[in-house]
Design an enzyme around this catalytic site. Structure first.
Site, PDB file in Angstrom:
ATOM      1  N   GLY A  72       3.175   5.310  10.376  1.00 45.75           N
ATOM      2  CA  GLY A  72       4.556   5.521   9.994  1.00 45.75           C
ATOM      3  C   GLY A  72       5.407   4.285  10.163  1.00 45.75           C
ATOM      4  O   GLY A  72       6.521   4.216   9.681  1.00 45.75           O
ATOM      5  N   HIS A 106       0.811  -1.214   0.000  1.00 52.35           N
ATOM      6  CA  HIS A 106       0.000   0.000   0.000  1.00 52.35           C
ATOM      7  C   HIS A 106       0.843   1.262   0.000  1.00 52.35           C
ATOM      8  O   HIS A 106       0.301   2.371  -0.073  1.00 52.35           O
ATOM      9  CB  HIS A 106      -0.976   0.006   1.192  1.00 52.35           C
ATOM     10  CG  HIS A 106      -0.322   0.113   2.535  1.00 52.35           C
ATOM     11  ND1 HIS A 106      -0.040  -0.978   3.316  1.00 52.35           N
ATOM     12  CD2 HIS A 106       0.090   1.184   3.238  1.00 52.35           C
ATOM     13  CE1 HIS A 106       0.520  -0.584   4.449  1.00 52.35           C
ATOM     14  NE2 HIS A 106       0.611   0.733   4.423  1.00 52.35           N
ATOM     15  N   SER A 166       4.535   1.452   8.873  1.00 49.67           N
ATOM     16  CA  SER A 166       4.207   0.597   7.741  1.00 49.67           C
ATOM     17  C   SER A 166       5.432   0.203   6.941  1.00 49.67           C
ATOM     18  O   SER A 166       6.320   1.007   6.683  1.00 49.67           O
ATOM     19  CB  SER A 166       3.242   1.311   6.793  1.00 49.67           C
ATOM     20  OG  SER A 166       1.960   0.792   6.892  1.00 49.67           O
ATOM     21  N   SER A 193       2.046  -4.339   7.878  1.00 55.70           N
ATOM     22  CA  SER A 193       0.925  -4.006   7.001  1.00 55.70           C
ATOM     23  C   SER A 193       0.015  -2.974   7.653  1.00 55.70           C
ATOM     24  O   SER A 193      -0.189  -1.891   7.131  1.00 55.70           O
ATOM     25  CB  SER A 193       0.128  -5.269   6.656  1.00 55.70           C
ATOM     26  OG  SER A 193      -1.051  -4.949   5.930  1.00 55.70           O
ATOM     27  N   ASP A 238      -0.241  -7.526   0.595  1.00 60.01           N
ATOM     28  CA  ASP A 238       0.269  -6.190   0.914  1.00 60.01           C
ATOM     29  C   ASP A 238       1.795  -6.209   0.858  1.00 60.01           C
ATOM     30  O   ASP A 238       2.469  -6.185   1.886  1.00 60.01           O
ATOM     31  CB  ASP A 238      -0.216  -5.748   2.299  1.00 60.01           C
ATOM     32  CG  ASP A 238       0.023  -4.256   2.543  1.00 60.01           C
ATOM     33  OD1 ASP A 238       0.502  -3.575   1.620  1.00 60.01           O
ATOM     34  OD2 ASP A 238      -0.271  -3.787   3.655  1.00 60.01           O
TER      35      ASP A 238
END
Length: 372
Positions: free
Chosen positions: A324, A221, A326, A341, A245
């Site tokens: 942040g 993403h 991710s 994720s 993802d």
């Protein structure tokens, strides 16, 4: 091993305590982190240094034993999880006659009703149904658990009946399924940086997951093919989200991928491989918003319904994360596990965080993980 400690488990009521708000680049400040990954395990899991070292050794052995028994037990294999209280791998079997095989491998057997493949079939059926059904069921996700020997479907408060109808309409085997209401509202964590920072198209920021030949892997993403990154500079070659993802970025000439993960206290962790840890094992994650935090693997093959779409095959943990984080790295000892994720909660009140396992990323894009 004789030890009694309380691993922090975050209940459904806590999951609603915080929702992630976007954070600007200038407002991003790493939280205080433990000096080393080992100290983070001690802090988050309530362990002494010796206990943390011992658990890492035990769960590494458990991961090897699980892989061996998964193959040898065949259709009688009912899943496995690491019992940190006993320091042992617990293996479910549908046929008690297989107890001797499990014990000979050094694991603790128990009789279960459902095989691992039967649980996986239920998850697969729900995944397939979700791709063609309207999302009006109030369902927020589903996962299989070796410890519970069932598939848990999570639903929004008050949506239990709708969720049960969703399961029934999917046409899956309902015997292993339970529906649980939860205030959890999963969302992706791409607002700001996590792990080692990189920006996408000079605006959004995510984090480096793990270095591979020619670049690094991260969350899907975070960007789409063709998007440019900075620090390190490069471009997205492949990206999948939703569904899965994950993504990989090819870095420009002059950038040097290394098999290291930042612990945000002036040190790094060397990545030695990507052996998958078992359910119940301790894992730690790196993120520049919240630092280095640890927890345990609660379930695998989790399906999560984000606002942007459904993602399958995630691993569920009780380690905290914040916007942040991710794309950041997940490790079990020195073994790469996956990239962040999304999740719910924060590192003040606790939460649930999901990571995309790293081996499927490497396989999907034919990448080689850099190790040391």
């Amino acid at each position: 091993m004789k030890r009694r400690f309380a691993t922090r488990i975050v209940g459904a009521a806590v999951l609603a305590a915080g929702t992630f708000a976007p954070m600007t680049v200038s407002a991003t400040t790493p939280q205080a982190a433990a000096a080393t990954p080992l100290e983070a395990m001690q802090r988050d899991l309530g362990l002494t240094r010796d206990q943390a070292l011992e658990q890492l050794d035990e769960q590494a052995q458990a991961a090897r034993t699980e892989q061996l028994l998964r193959g040898s037990l065949g259709e009688t294999y009912g899943g496995a999880f690491f019992d940190s209280q006993q320091g042992k791998l617990v293996v479910g079997v549908t046929d008690p006659a297989k107890f001797g095989d499990v014990q000979a491998a050094g694991a603790q057997p128990r009789t279960v009703r459902f095989s691992s493949s039967r649980l996986d079939d239920v998850v697969r059926g729900l995944n397939e149904y979700r791709t063609r059904a309207r999302d009006d069921s109030g369902v927020t996700g589903w996962y299989s658990s070796a410890r519970d020997n069932q598939v848990t479907v999570t639903a929004k408060p008050g949506a239990r009946a709708e969720a049960m109808r969703f399961v029934h309409d999917a046409g899956v085997d309902t015997a292993p399924v339970r529906v649980v209401e939860s205030r959890e509202t999963p969302r992706t964590l791409a607002d700001v940086i996590g792990g080692n920072a990189y920006t996408i198209n000079n605006s959004a920021r995510c984090s480096v997951g793990f270095s591979v030949d020619g670049g690094f892997v991260s969350a899907g993403h975070c960007g789409k093919p063709g998007d440019r990154t900075a620090t390190p500079s490069g471009s997205f070659q492949e990206s999948t989200f939703p569904g899965n993802d994950y993504s990989w970025v090819k870095v420009d000439s002059g950038e040097t991928p290394k098999p290291l993960v930042n612990n945000y206290q002036g040190g790094t962790v060397a990545v030695a491989g990507s052996n998958e840890a078992t359910e119940g094992a301790a894992v730690c994650r790196s993120g520049s918003t919240s630092g280095w935090h640890c927890g345990t693997i609660q379930a695998k093959n989790q399906t999560v319904q984000y606002p942007e779409g459904t993602v399958n095959g995630l691993t569920r943990t009780n380690a905290c994360a914040e916007p942040g984080d991710s794309g950041g790295s997940w490790l079990a000892g020195d073994q790469a596990q996956g990239v962040t994720s999304g999740g719910s909660g924060d590192c003040s009140s606790g939460g649930t965080t999901y990571f995309q396992p790293v081996n499927p990323i490497l396989q999907a894009y034919n990448l080689k993980l850099l190790t040391q």
